[in-house]
Design a protein around this motif. Structure first.
Motif, mmCIF file in Angstrom:
data_model
loop_
_atom_site.group_PDB
_atom_site.id
_atom_site.type_symbol
_atom_site.label_atom_id
_atom_site.label_comp_id
_atom_site.label_asym_id
_atom_site.label_seq_id
_atom_site.Cartn_x
_atom_site.Cartn_y
_atom_site.Cartn_z
ATOM 1 N N MET A 191 0.836 -1.177 0.000
ATOM 2 C CA MET A 191 0.000 0.000 0.000
ATOM 3 C C MET A 191 0.886 1.247 0.000
ATOM 4 S SD MET A 191 -2.912 1.164 2.731
ATOM 5 C CE MET A 191 -1.865 1.607 4.085
ATOM 6 N N LYS A 192 0.631 2.157 -0.904
ATOM 7 C CA LYS A 192 1.390 3.401 -0.991
ATOM 8 C C LYS A 192 0.979 4.338 0.134
ATOM 9 C CE LYS A 192 2.929 6.886 -4.225
ATOM 10 N NZ LYS A 192 4.235 7.039 -3.672
ATOM 11 N N LEU A 193 1.959 4.976 0.742
ATOM 12 C CA LEU A 193 1.697 5.926 1.809
ATOM 13 C C LEU A 193 1.344 7.289 1.225
ATOM 14 C CD1 LEU A 193 4.644 5.094 4.243
ATOM 15 C CD2 LEU A 193 2.251 4.380 4.432
ATOM 16 N N ALA A 194 0.563 8.049 1.971
ATOM 17 C CA ALA A 194 0.238 9.428 1.585
ATOM 18 C C ALA A 194 1.511 10.274 1.663
ATOM 19 C CB ALA A 194 -0.828 9.992 2.515
ATOM 20 N N PRO A 195 1.608 11.329 0.869
ATOM 21 C CA PRO A 195 2.818 12.149 0.889
ATOM 22 C C PRO A 195 2.981 12.980 2.162
ATOM 23 C CG PRO A 195 1.301 12.907 -0.797
ATOM 24 C CD PRO A 195 0.701 11.693 -0.205
ATOM 25 N N ARG A 196 1.887 13.178 2.905
ATOM 26 C CA ARG A 196 1.941 13.928 4.161
ATOM 27 C C ARG A 196 1.335 13.064 5.258
ATOM 28 N NH1 ARG A 196 -1.059 19.040 1.878
ATOM 29 N NH2 ARG A 196 -2.067 17.350 0.761
ATOM 30 N N ILE A 197 2.107 12.850 6.315
ATOM 31 C CA ILE A 197 1.708 11.962 7.403
ATOM 32 C C ILE A 197 1.588 12.772 8.687
ATOM 33 C CG2 ILE A 197 2.400 9.982 8.841
ATOM 34 C CD1 ILE A 197 1.937 9.061 6.023
ATOM 35 N N VAL A 198 0.504 12.557 9.426
ATOM 36 C CA VAL A 198 0.382 13.070 10.785
ATOM 37 C C VAL A 198 0.519 11.864 11.702
ATOM 38 C CG1 VAL A 198 -1.105 14.204 12.479
ATOM 39 C CG2 VAL A 198 -1.072 15.018 10.103
ATOM 40 N N LEU A 199 1.557 11.862 12.513
ATOM 41 C CA LEU A 199 1.836 10.749 13.412
ATOM 42 C C LEU A 199 1.401 11.149 14.818
ATOM 43 C CD1 LEU A 199 3.127 7.941 13.775
ATOM 44 C CD2 LEU A 199 5.297 9.122 14.198
ATOM 45 N N ARG A 227 6.330 19.723 -2.806
ATOM 46 C CA ARG A 227 6.870 20.044 -4.133
ATOM 47 C C ARG A 227 5.951 19.570 -5.244
ATOM 48 N NH1 ARG A 227 12.450 17.685 -2.391
ATOM 49 N NH2 ARG A 227 11.119 15.879 -2.426
ATOM 50 N N SER A 228 5.306 18.430 -5.038
ATOM 51 C CA SER A 228 4.585 17.818 -6.143
ATOM 52 C C SER A 228 3.147 18.300 -6.267
ATOM 53 C CB SER A 228 4.625 16.301 -6.022
ATOM 54 O OG SER A 228 4.120 15.907 -4.763
ATOM 55 N N GLU A 229 2.286 17.923 -5.367
ATOM 56 C CA GLU A 229 0.859 18.167 -5.507
ATOM 57 C C GLU A 229 0.391 19.235 -4.530
ATOM 58 O OE1 GLU A 229 0.248 13.408 -6.018
ATOM 59 O OE2 GLU A 229 -1.287 14.548 -5.012
ATOM 60 N N ALA A 230 -0.576 20.035 -4.946
ATOM 61 C CA ALA A 230 -1.160 21.031 -4.056
ATOM 62 C C ALA A 230 -2.144 20.372 -3.105
ATOM 63 C CB ALA A 230 -1.852 22.124 -4.856
ATOM 64 N N ARG A 231 -2.878 19.379 -3.577
ATOM 65 C CA ARG A 231 -3.852 18.681 -2.740
ATOM 66 C C ARG A 231 -3.586 17.185 -2.827
ATOM 67 N NH1 ARG A 231 -8.441 21.987 -1.457
ATOM 68 N NH2 ARG A 231 -9.340 20.103 -0.598
ATOM 69 N N THR A 232 -3.235 16.596 -1.689
ATOM 70 C CA THR A 232 -2.989 15.164 -1.646
ATOM 71 C C THR A 232 -3.680 14.587 -0.426
ATOM 72 O OG1 THR A 232 -0.938 15.530 -0.458
ATOM 73 C CG2 THR A 232 -0.761 15.261 -2.838
ATOM 74 N N ALA A 233 -3.791 13.290 -0.422
ATOM 75 C CA ALA A 233 -4.434 12.616 0.700
ATOM 76 C C ALA A 233 -3.570 12.716 1.946
ATOM 77 C CB ALA A 233 -4.667 11.149 0.353
ATOM 78 N N LEU A 234 -4.223 12.693 3.078
ATOM 79 C CA LEU A 234 -3.534 12.688 4.359
ATOM 80 C C LEU A 234 -3.676 11.321 4.995
ATOM 81 C CD1 LEU A 234 -4.771 16.053 5.883
ATOM 82 C CD2 LEU A 234 -2.531 15.557 4.946
#
Length: 106
Positions: free
Chosen positions: A1-9, A86-93
């Motif tokens: 499973m690919k991880l989201a580009p922004r992670i809140v841990l 750098r890549s996407e303005a809106r990505t999944a969290l």
């Protein structure tokens, strides 16, 4: 499973021994932000930075890390949502509530 580009841990970590492999997965999947929220967030952020930097010989190993001790999960999720990667303005969290069984002092 690919991880989201922004992670809140969200702390506490369930299994601190799983943090290193988790960071390696983040590097492999192109994660650009790990925002750590909860008690001892600064210490966990430092550990993540150590895993990312390693021995310092591979300059391609890079993830922005932030610590948010004393902030709400909702505020940190909003921060991550507005983080301009750098890549996407809106990505999944993704919110990683814990890693493994709850045995951590963090």
């Amino acid at each position: 499973m690919k991880l989201a580009p922004r992670i809140v841990l969200q702390l506490p970590l369930g299994n601190p021994d799983a943090l290193g492999p988790f960071v390696e997965d983040c590097l492999r999947h192109g994660v650009v932000l790990i925002a750590v929220v909860g008690e001892n967030a600064a210490a966990v952020e430092d550990l993540i930075d150590d895993f990312v930097i390693g021995d310092g010989s591979d300059r391609s190993r890079f993830i922005v890390t932030t610590q948010h001790e004393g902030e709400t999960l909702e505020d940190v999720m909003e921060f991550a949502a507005t983080f301009n990667a750098r890549s996407e303005a809106r990505t999944a969290l993704a919110c990683a509530a814990c890693i493994g069984p709850k045995t951590s002092p963090f």
